[in-house]
Write an enzyme that holds these catalytic residues in place. Structure first.
Site, PDB file in Angstrom:
ATOM      1  N   ARG A  41       1.020  -1.129   0.235  1.00 37.47           N
ATOM      2  CA  ARG A  41      -0.163   0.135   0.085  1.00 37.47           C
ATOM      3  C   ARG A  41       0.599   1.747   0.308  1.00 37.47           C
ATOM      4  O   ARG A  41       1.810   1.716   0.979  1.00 37.47           O
ATOM      5  CB  ARG A  41      -0.767  -0.070   1.380  1.00 37.47           C
ATOM      6  N   SER A 110     -12.465  -3.092   0.515  1.00 35.57           N
ATOM      7  CA  SER A 110     -12.722  -2.449   1.463  1.00 35.57           C
ATOM      8  C   SER A 110     -14.392  -2.404   2.217  1.00 35.57           C
ATOM      9  O   SER A 110     -14.898  -1.611   1.173  1.00 35.57           O
ATOM     10  CB  SER A 110     -11.692  -1.047   2.505  1.00 35.57           C
ATOM     11  N   LYS A 139      -4.178   5.299   7.919  1.00 38.62           N
ATOM     12  CA  LYS A 139      -5.350   5.906   6.557  1.00 38.62           C
ATOM     13  C   LYS A 139      -6.815   6.762   7.583  1.00 38.62           C
ATOM     14  O   LYS A 139      -7.054   6.929   8.005  1.00 38.62           O
ATOM     15  CB  LYS A 139      -5.438   4.389   6.572  1.00 38.62           C
TER      16      LYS A 139
END
Lengths: 217, 217
Positions: A41, A110, A139
């Site tokens: 990520r 997600s 995040k």
């Protein structure tokens, strides 16, 4: 054929948090400790840099035969022949990703409530990332998910559910009995001074006290 | 087969600058004024939003049979079956893009000096975007390119060169004799109160006073 993935200890990378000099080294140490799947990520870097890092990490995951999932960028996943992608709710939808990637790649989505979870399964997701469970600062724009909601999501879908968000050695056992197939971990592994040991301890807790359900098909 | 592209009046989009309510409307008015190719450039939006906008703009460009180029995101270009991609120096390299897109799609590359221009041609670029020529505030991290350098780049490569950066009705004729095949225009069209008229005037200047070379193969 689509690879069978063991989601038990799912490492998400974050270069800003890592204790080691290079991401490849961090990933290798984490795999040696028992990480079962790796998601790369990289939100704040260029496409060219992301591609370069993905190629380097792929050499490590290939050497240990661990699946590599790329966050968001389907083109980068295709360029490095990664095992799949992980898509947030603001990324390209799962059904479009499936058209691009074909039937043999893993698509994770997600979801922070039951409706999104069921929808993602319907769109062809192979697994769900559900959180933010314990509150994380890694995040922006995350949604808090109660443990009760996590359990309800696990009951509502047939695909594996991976819990994410602030999970560490102190709180992971609170997830016992929810029905999850694994936990995604970032800082509890990546930011540890001893990455391998942190991964080993987490895997042990997960196997012995949390993941009691038999794996879903 | 790879489409033949007329690069004469190359519109780059920028939703922040546009005078019309929707990007699709802006693009349609610009095409009616004579824009010959459209690049969708959306730097500050999510992948899902970019995909949605790309699908909407594709309906317009298809209706007028104008090529649509997607900036940076090869996956989005593939998802909407765009005619090609435009890649900056920090995006995925052209040779990797070619592997993903195949031989029939257009690949454009940004280059601000002769070395990068020749390298991009070698990597399989179909055209070059060269600038920043007249200084623009629409893109961070741009490099100024002198008109002399632009001419030298046109001489050094066989692929079409499109000049970019602050080009408007007042300065476009300064590019006469450089060897460019077209100019990329953003605010001089998109931010105009009369988009169609702005495009028509620009195309007329380009055809009559700037693009004197016969098109390259």
């Amino acid at each position: 054929m689509k690879p069978r993935v063991d989601y038990t200890l799912y490492l998400c990378t974050d270069r800003e948090l890592m204790s080691e000099d290079t991401l490849e080294k961090s990933v290798e140490l984490a795999i040696q400790g028992g990480v079962t799947v790796v998601q790369l990520r990289e939100k704040d870097c260029s496409g060219r840099e992301f591609l370069q890092v993905a190629r380097e990490v792929k050499q490590i995951t290939d050497a240990y035969e661990i699946p590599l999932i790329i966050n968001d960028r389907i083109d980068i996943a295709m360029a490095v022949d990664a095992d799949g992608v992980h898509l947030g709710q603001s990324d390209i939808p799962a059904h479009t990703a499936r058209e691009l990637l074909g039937p043999d790649k893993i698509i994770g989505v997600s979801a922070y409530n039951k409706e999104l979870a069921v929808e993602a399964q319907k769109e062809g997701a192979d697994y769900l990332g559900v959180g933010d469970i314990f509150g994380t600062s890694t995040k922006a724009g995350t949604h808090h998910v109660e443990i009760d909601t996590l359990s309800r999501i696990c009951q509502a879908v047939k695909i594996p559910v991976v819990a994410i968000g602030g999970i560490n050695l102190s709180n992971v056992t609170k997830l016992a009995g929810t029905g999850i197939q694994g936990t995604a971990v970032i800082s509890a592994i990546i930011a540890s001074k001893n990455i391998t040991e942190a991964a080993t301890k987490m895997l042990s807790l997960l196997k012995n006290e949390v993941i009691v359900n038999s794996p879903k098909a």
